[in-house]
Design a protein around this motif. Structure first.
Motif, PDB file in Angstrom:
ATOM      1  N   GLY A 178      39.934  48.885  32.930  1.00  0.00           N
ATOM      2  CA  GLY A 178      39.374  47.767  33.683  1.00  0.00           C
ATOM      3  C   GLY A 178      38.421  46.887  32.897  1.00  0.00           C
ATOM      4  N   GLY A 179      37.694  47.445  31.930  1.00  0.00           N
ATOM      5  CA  GLY A 179      36.733  46.648  31.193  1.00  0.00           C
ATOM      6  C   GLY A 179      37.271  46.100  29.884  1.00  0.00           C
ATOM      7  N   SER A 180      38.561  46.217  29.656  1.00  0.00           N
ATOM      8  CA  SER A 180      39.121  45.807  28.376  1.00  0.00           C
ATOM      9  C   SER A 180      39.355  44.303  28.333  1.00  0.00           C
ATOM     10  N   ILE A 181      39.519  43.800  27.112  1.00  0.00           N
ATOM     11  CA  ILE A 181      39.788  42.381  26.911  1.00  0.00           C
ATOM     12  C   ILE A 181      41.158  42.023  27.466  1.00  0.00           C
ATOM     13  N   ALA A 182      42.123  42.936  27.314  1.00  0.00           N
ATOM     14  CA  ALA A 182      43.479  42.665  27.795  1.00  0.00           C
ATOM     15  C   ALA A 182      43.498  42.421  29.299  1.00  0.00           C
ATOM     16  N   VAL A 183      42.746  43.216  30.051  1.00  0.00           N
ATOM     17  CA  VAL A 183      42.704  43.043  31.502  1.00  0.00           C
ATOM     18  C   VAL A 183      42.023  41.729  31.852  1.00  0.00           C
ATOM     19  N   SER A 184      41.000  41.347  31.111  1.00  0.00           N
ATOM     20  CA  SER A 184      40.324  40.073  31.365  1.00  0.00           C
ATOM     21  C   SER A 184      41.266  38.901  31.131  1.00  0.00           C
ATOM     22  N   VAL A 185      42.060  38.989  30.071  1.00  0.00           N
ATOM     23  CA  VAL A 185      43.052  37.933  29.808  1.00  0.00           C
ATOM     24  C   VAL A 185      44.083  37.891  30.921  1.00  0.00           C
ATOM     25  N   LEU A 186      44.546  39.060  31.356  1.00  0.00           N
ATOM     26  CA  LEU A 186      45.509  39.119  32.452  1.00  0.00           C
ATOM     27  C   LEU A 186      44.902  38.537  33.724  1.00  0.00           C
ATOM     28  N   TRP A 187      43.652  38.858  34.000  1.00  0.00           N
ATOM     29  CA  TRP A 187      42.979  38.339  35.201  1.00  0.00           C
ATOM     30  C   TRP A 187      42.878  36.811  35.142  1.00  0.00           C
ATOM     31  N   ARG A 188      42.618  36.292  33.959  1.00  0.00           N
ATOM     32  CA  ARG A 188      42.552  34.841  33.790  1.00  0.00           C
ATOM     33  C   ARG A 188      43.900  34.197  34.063  1.00  0.00           C
ATOM     34  N   ILE A 225      46.180  35.450  36.037  1.00  0.00           N
ATOM     35  CA  ILE A 225      46.484  35.623  37.460  1.00  0.00           C
ATOM     36  C   ILE A 225      45.863  34.512  38.291  1.00  0.00           C
ATOM     37  N   PHE A 226      44.623  34.128  37.960  1.00  0.00           N
ATOM     38  CA  PHE A 226      43.913  33.135  38.760  1.00  0.00           C
ATOM     39  C   PHE A 226      43.911  31.751  38.123  1.00  0.00           C
ATOM     40  N   ASP A 227      44.712  31.559  37.107  1.00  0.00           N
ATOM     41  CA  ASP A 227      44.840  30.231  36.516  1.00  0.00           C
ATOM     42  C   ASP A 227      45.479  29.270  37.511  1.00  0.00           C
ATOM     43  N   LEU A 228      45.353  27.972  37.225  1.00  0.00           N
ATOM     44  CA  LEU A 228      45.917  26.971  38.135  1.00  0.00           C
ATOM     45  C   LEU A 228      47.415  27.166  38.323  1.00  0.00           C
ATOM     46  N   LYS A 229      48.080  27.635  37.262  1.00  0.00           N
ATOM     47  CA  LYS A 229      49.514  27.924  37.342  1.00  0.00           C
ATOM     48  C   LYS A 229      49.769  29.430  37.312  1.00  0.00           C
ATOM     49  N   GLY A 230      48.787  30.184  37.761  1.00  0.00           N
ATOM     50  CA  GLY A 230      48.886  31.629  37.722  1.00  0.00           C
ATOM     51  C   GLY A 230      49.646  32.214  38.891  1.00  0.00           C
ATOM     52  N   TYR A 231      49.637  33.538  38.936  1.00  0.00           N
ATOM     53  CA  TYR A 231      50.441  34.260  39.929  1.00  0.00           C
ATOM     54  C   TYR A 231      49.922  34.053  41.348  1.00  0.00           C
TER      55      TYR A 231
END
Length: 317
Positions: free
Chosen positions: A134-144, A146-152
């Motif tokens: 949960g605290g990794s950089i990869a999850v932060s990138v994935l979260w970004r 997910i909530f991007d303007l064209k995200g999931y």
């Protein structure tokens, strides 16, 4: 008689001397075994703490020797630095939102998993797994993403003809995405709650059922009081961890937009490793330490009004 008594005393002292020598040998052996930890503690923990405290009263840029400025760093932080107040306000808002949400979901999931059904261990493992990464950089990138303007998330909203939301670029919603990510990392807190639930005697629930208590009454009068020490423990750890939140704010939003996610740890990082103001950053670190210490002390003082300890005779401590 005097010479004879002296000889007897010396003879009696020999076993004691041998015992002390053997004990001293054991002590030396013990210190040798723990020497790696002692070296690590003094060189990697205690010395950096002392050095940081000294640097907080200096102007230091890594390229030049520290120059003593006294309380100059602290005066500038409290009286002149607007970003300090902004970052502190954002961090307090984040803590106030994320800690209760995380505790709520952790307790809810722990109660759902506190069942004796087939395959429950697999469910517990699957739910705990996100906390490992949960605290990794990869999850932060994935979260970004997910909530991007064209995200999931906006893609799913599009199925229902709902306009896309600028989750990360809107100051009104950006902080909530970080709160949601922090709540998603509830695995460790959930495991601690689950361990506490398993320690509650079942005969309390059986007695309450005989008296006609309903599920909500059992939860309010049995589960919460018996679980209050565990809840207090998770509360203190949650506050400490939330004040130090850095990776998500740095990777997902980089403090934006309009400093709406400009966390205190991110502010400290930029002062230290972007502006090379190591003395200033050390002062910020000690201010954070004092804030966390004060809040922790207040929690311990308030715990006597709501934390139940069975060993205390059934009263709050």
């Amino acid at each position: 008689m005097t010479a004879k008594a002296s000889i007897q005393e010396r003879a009696a002292a020999v076993p004691r001397l041998r015992a002390r020598k053997a004990a001293g040998t054991h002590h030396v052996a013990g210190y040798l075994f723990i020497s790696p930890w002692l070296i690590g503690f003094f060189l990697l923990t205690l010395w950096p703490i002392v050095r940081s405290f000294y640097l907080s009263f200096t102007e230091y840029s890594l390229l030049e020797d520290p120059s003593w400025v006294g309380i100059g760093n602290y005066k500038e932080i409290f009286l002149q630095d607007g970003l300090f107040r902004q970052s502190l306000q954002v961090t307090f808002a984040f803590v106030a939102l994320s800690v209760p949400v995380k505790l709520f979901f952790s307790l809810l999931v722990a109660m759902l998993l506190n069942k004796s059904i087939r395959g429950i261990s697999a469910y517990r493992t699957a739910i705990y797994f996100p906390s490992l990464i949960g605290g990794s950089i990869a999850v932060s990138v994935l979260w970004r993403n997910i909530f991007d303007l064209k995200g999931y998330v906006n893609h799913i909203l599009g199925w229902f003809h709902i306009p896309a939301v600028a989750w990360l670029s809107n100051p009104d919603t950006s902080l909530y995405t970080l709160v949601l990510l922090n709540a998603w990392q509830f695995g460790s807190t959930m495991v601690i709650f689950l361990a506490g639930l398993r320690q509650i005697p079942q005969d309390l629930y059986e007695s309450a059922a005989v008296d006609g208590a309903r599920p909500l009454g059992k939860f309010w009068h049995i589960t919460l009081p018996m679980l209050s020490p565990v809840m207090f423990f998770n509360l203190v750890l949650g506050i400490i961890g939330s004040f130090q939140m850095f990776t998500s704010a740095f990777i997902i939003t980089n403090g934006g937009p309009a400093n709406s996610t400009y966390m205190y740890a991110l502010f400290l990082f930029e002062k230290a490793f972007k502006n090379y103001q190591m003395g200033y950053a050390s002062a910020l670190a000690w201010i954070l330490l004092v804030i966390i210490a004060v809040l922790t002390a207040l929690n311990f003082l308030a715990s006597k009004y709501w934390v139940y300890y069975e060993s205390e005779g059934g009263n709050a401590k």
